[in-house]
Design a protein around this motif. Structure first.
Motif, PDB file in Angstrom:
ATOM      1  N   THR A 197       0.942  -1.245   0.139  1.00 21.13           N
ATOM      2  CA  THR A 197      -0.062  -0.163  -0.069  1.00 21.13           C
ATOM      3  C   THR A 197       0.836   1.198   0.021  1.00 21.13           C
ATOM      4  N   TYR A 198       0.487   2.121  -0.836  1.00 18.33           N
ATOM      5  CA  TYR A 198       1.393   3.414  -0.900  1.00 18.33           C
ATOM      6  C   TYR A 198       0.421   4.562  -0.728  1.00 18.33           C
ATOM      7  N   ASP A 199       1.239   5.766  -0.066  1.00 20.98           N
ATOM      8  CA  ASP A 199       0.355   6.912   0.405  1.00 20.98           C
ATOM      9  C   ASP A 199       0.171   7.741  -0.811  1.00 20.98           C
ATOM     10  N   CYS A 200      -0.865   7.316  -1.647  1.00 16.60           N
ATOM     11  CA  CYS A 200      -1.216   8.018  -2.984  1.00 16.60           C
ATOM     12  C   CYS A 200      -2.470   7.688  -3.542  1.00 16.60           C
ATOM     13  N   ALA A 201      -3.013   8.563  -4.509  1.00 21.02           N
ATOM     14  CA  ALA A 201      -4.304   8.489  -4.832  1.00 21.02           C
ATOM     15  C   ALA A 201      -4.372   7.648  -6.263  1.00 21.02           C
ATOM     16  N   HIS A 202      -5.618   7.305  -6.611  1.00 17.09           N
ATOM     17  CA  HIS A 202      -5.785   6.264  -7.803  1.00 17.09           C
ATOM     18  C   HIS A 202      -4.618   6.336  -8.900  1.00 17.09           C
ATOM     19  N   PHE A 203      -4.525   7.791  -9.495  1.00 15.60           N
ATOM     20  CA  PHE A 203      -3.794   7.966 -10.697  1.00 15.60           C
ATOM     21  C   PHE A 203      -2.305   8.330 -10.405  1.00 15.60           C
ATOM     22  N   GLU A 204      -2.027   8.244  -9.161  1.00 14.62           N
ATOM     23  CA  GLU A 204      -0.568   8.752  -8.957  1.00 14.62           C
ATOM     24  C   GLU A 204       0.427   7.764  -9.098  1.00 14.62           C
ATOM     25  N   PRO A 205       0.224   6.337  -9.037  1.00 18.26           N
ATOM     26  CA  PRO A 205       1.354   5.459  -9.271  1.00 18.26           C
ATOM     27  C   PRO A 205       2.018   5.538 -10.604  1.00 18.26           C
ATOM     28  N   TYR A 206       1.327   6.024 -11.648  1.00 17.92           N
ATOM     29  CA  TYR A 206       2.203   6.110 -12.715  1.00 17.92           C
ATOM     30  C   TYR A 206       3.040   7.425 -12.764  1.00 17.92           C
ATOM     31  N   LEU A 207       3.178   8.055 -11.787  1.00 19.78           N
ATOM     32  CA  LEU A 207       3.828   9.243 -11.655  1.00 19.78           C
ATOM     33  C   LEU A 207       4.820   9.422 -10.703  1.00 19.78           C
ATOM     34  N   ASP A 208       5.764  10.272 -10.829  1.00 19.30           N
ATOM     35  CA  ASP A 208       6.556  10.831  -9.806  1.00 19.30           C
ATOM     36  C   ASP A 208       5.906  11.462  -8.758  1.00 19.30           C
ATOM     37  N   PRO A 209       6.345  11.433  -7.469  1.00 20.28           N
ATOM     38  CA  PRO A 209       7.369  10.694  -7.136  1.00 20.28           C
ATOM     39  C   PRO A 209       7.218   9.219  -6.640  1.00 20.28           C
ATOM     40  N   TYR A 210       5.868   8.644  -6.990  1.00 15.67           N
ATOM     41  CA  TYR A 210       5.503   7.127  -6.571  1.00 15.67           C
ATOM     42  C   TYR A 210       6.046   6.264  -7.680  1.00 15.67           C
ATOM     43  N   PHE A 211       6.244   6.485  -8.881  1.00 16.30           N
ATOM     44  CA  PHE A 211       6.464   5.249  -9.908  1.00 16.30           C
ATOM     45  C   PHE A 211       7.681   4.647  -9.665  1.00 16.30           C
ATOM     46  N   ASP A 212       8.780   5.510  -9.487  1.00 18.84           N
ATOM     47  CA  ASP A 212      10.060   4.615  -9.083  1.00 18.84           C
ATOM     48  C   ASP A 212      10.043   3.642  -8.214  1.00 18.84           C
ATOM     49  N   THR A 213       9.348   3.686  -6.921  1.00 18.51           N
ATOM     50  CA  THR A 213       8.978   2.895  -5.912  1.00 18.51           C
ATOM     51  C   THR A 213       8.198   1.882  -6.225  1.00 18.51           C
ATOM     52  N   ILE A 214       6.992   2.158  -7.018  1.00 16.99           N
ATOM     53  CA  ILE A 214       6.196   1.060  -7.480  1.00 16.99           C
ATOM     54  C   ILE A 214       6.851   0.114  -8.636  1.00 16.99           C
ATOM     55  N   ILE A 215       7.407   0.553  -9.462  1.00 21.16           N
ATOM     56  CA  ILE A 215       8.071  -0.345 -10.433  1.00 21.16           C
ATOM     57  C   ILE A 215       9.117  -1.000  -9.999  1.00 21.16           C
ATOM     58  N   ALA A 216       9.877  -0.431  -8.917  1.00 17.64           N
ATOM     59  CA  ALA A 216      10.839  -1.306  -8.341  1.00 17.64           C
ATOM     60  C   ALA A 216      10.419  -2.618  -7.535  1.00 17.64           C
ATOM     61  N   ASP A 217       9.115  -2.456  -6.751  1.00 19.29           N
ATOM     62  CA  ASP A 217       8.492  -3.454  -6.268  1.00 19.29           C
ATOM     63  C   ASP A 217       8.009  -4.567  -7.266  1.00 19.29           C
ATOM     64  N   GLN A 218       7.632  -3.991  -8.155  1.00 17.29           N
ATOM     65  CA  GLN A 218       7.149  -4.856  -9.287  1.00 17.29           C
ATOM     66  C   GLN A 218       8.286  -5.862  -9.994  1.00 17.29           C
ATOM     67  N   ILE A 219       9.311  -5.122 -10.084  1.00 17.26           N
ATOM     68  CA  ILE A 219      10.510  -5.967 -10.732  1.00 17.26           C
ATOM     69  C   ILE A 219      10.976  -6.796  -9.579  1.00 17.26           C
ATOM     70  N   ASN A 220      11.124  -6.379  -8.463  1.00 18.77           N
ATOM     71  CA  ASN A 220      11.355  -7.388  -7.127  1.00 18.77           C
ATOM     72  C   ASN A 220      10.584  -8.633  -7.054  1.00 18.77           C
ATOM     73  N   PHE A 221       9.336  -8.212  -7.503  1.00 23.14           N
ATOM     74  CA  PHE A 221       8.213  -9.396  -7.383  1.00 23.14           C
ATOM     75  C   PHE A 221       8.561 -10.462  -8.527  1.00 23.14           C
ATOM     76  N   LEU A 222       8.843  -9.944  -9.547  1.00 22.30           N
ATOM     77  CA  LEU A 222       9.262 -10.860 -10.810  1.00 22.30           C
ATOM     78  C   LEU A 222      10.351 -11.565 -10.489  1.00 22.30           C
ATOM     79  N   ASP A 223      11.469 -10.656 -10.206  1.00 23.76           N
ATOM     80  CA  ASP A 223      12.527 -11.498  -9.810  1.00 23.76           C
ATOM     81  C   ASP A 223      12.454 -12.688  -8.706  1.00 23.76           C
TER      82      ASP A 223
END
Length: 310
Positions: free
Chosen positions: A271-297
């Protein structure tokens, strides 16, 4: 530090029903038999609204990626334009996964479905039905039709239902759709009007007028969203699923999404402290994509299969 791979992006097409879906195919250089992530966007959206940012990060991490537009949207076939048909979008997902599995240079045992917002709901449904998927990622997923549809004011919900009936009658009589804005500002007549949503979508589209001009949808979908609750498939999912939620989400209420996530046996919830459309954007994007890649790895990545030239 892990290596950053270069990649090639190609324009491809695949058949779905009687139409073709347009897609970008990302192939990382120097990678043997990579896993592949299949991505599609949410409600009334298309690839150019930041899905390339996710796919390029996956390719740099050594994963292939396929990013597609649904029929009637973006560069894909389908007339009339910008009609959101649930059955067709489900079929487009099936066709996209089949296309990914047809590629002779990917590991077809490691196909991952990635969906955001409305497509997150599609992926939950798909993950419960397609036992061949290796994993899934759902970002701010749509899980409950009633919760999403009635998160708006009663007055707006009533207007949207009336618009939906008007559009459905036009569809039955062979006329052009009656459209409503997909995203608007508070007080606008639009399907989604949460504070800041319109401005965030503007940023996602890099303020490009040709993208913002397509911010509408055939109103008949307002009659269907209340009955579309893909969260009910959660207990049937038996693959690893990364569920990423926004704490300030007023499009997909977080309490409903958390309850659904708890029913996924191999679910991993962030869970991230952001609104619905903010995961795609800075400053949240880098953290969210890093978590996705970690999950894939951890769940589908095998370092030895990624390197051909080391």
């Amino acid at each position: 530090m892990s290596r950053q791979f270069s990649y090639v992006r190609s324009d491809v097409w695949f058949a779905s029903g009687d139409a073709r879906c347009a897609a970008w195919l990302y192939r990382p250089d120097g990678v043997v038999n990579p896993p592949i992530v299949v991505l599609a966007h949410g409600f009334a959206a298309f690839r150019e609204l930041r899905l390339d940012a996710y796919a390029s990060k996956f390719a740099q991490a050594g994963y292939a990626a396929l990013v597609f537009d649904y029929r009637h949207w973006g560069a894909s076939d389908g007339s009339p334009r910008r009609v959101l048909d649930l059955a067709e979008q489900h079929a487009d997902w099936d066709a996209a996964i089949a296309y990914a599995r047809s590629l002779d240079w990917v590991d077809t045992r490691r196909v991952v479905a990635w969906g955001t917002s409305f497509a997150g709901g599609h992926v939950l449904r798909l993950a419960a039905r397609d036992r061949g998927l290796a994993a899934a990622i759902v970002q701010v997923p749509h899980v409950s039709g009633p919760a999403s549809a009635f998160s708006q004011s009663p007055a707006l919900v009533s207007r949207l239902i009336i618009a939906g009936v008007r559009d459905q009658i036009r569809a039955w009589t062979g006329r052009e759709p009656y459209r409503v804005a997909a995203v608007g500002r508070p007080g606008d007549f639009a399907m989604m009007t949460s504070p800041g949503a319109y401005e965030q979508v503007e940023r996602m589209g890099d303020m490009r007028e040709e993208l913002l001009a397509e911010n509408d949808v055939a109103a008949r979908i307002a009659l269907r969203v209340p009955f579309y609750s893909p969260g009910r498939y959660a207990a049937d999912i038996d693959i690893p699923v990364l569920v990423q939620l926004a704490a300030r989400d007023d499009v997909t209420p977080i309490d409903k999404a958390q309850a659904v996530a708890r029913r996924i046996r191999k679910g991993e919830v962030h869970t991230y402290d952001c609104a619905h459309f903010e995961p795609y954007l800075d400053p949240y994007f880098d953290t969210i994509i890093a978590d996705q890649i970690n999950f894939l790895d951890r769940h589908v990545g095998e370092c030895e299969s990624r390197r051909r030239d080391e």
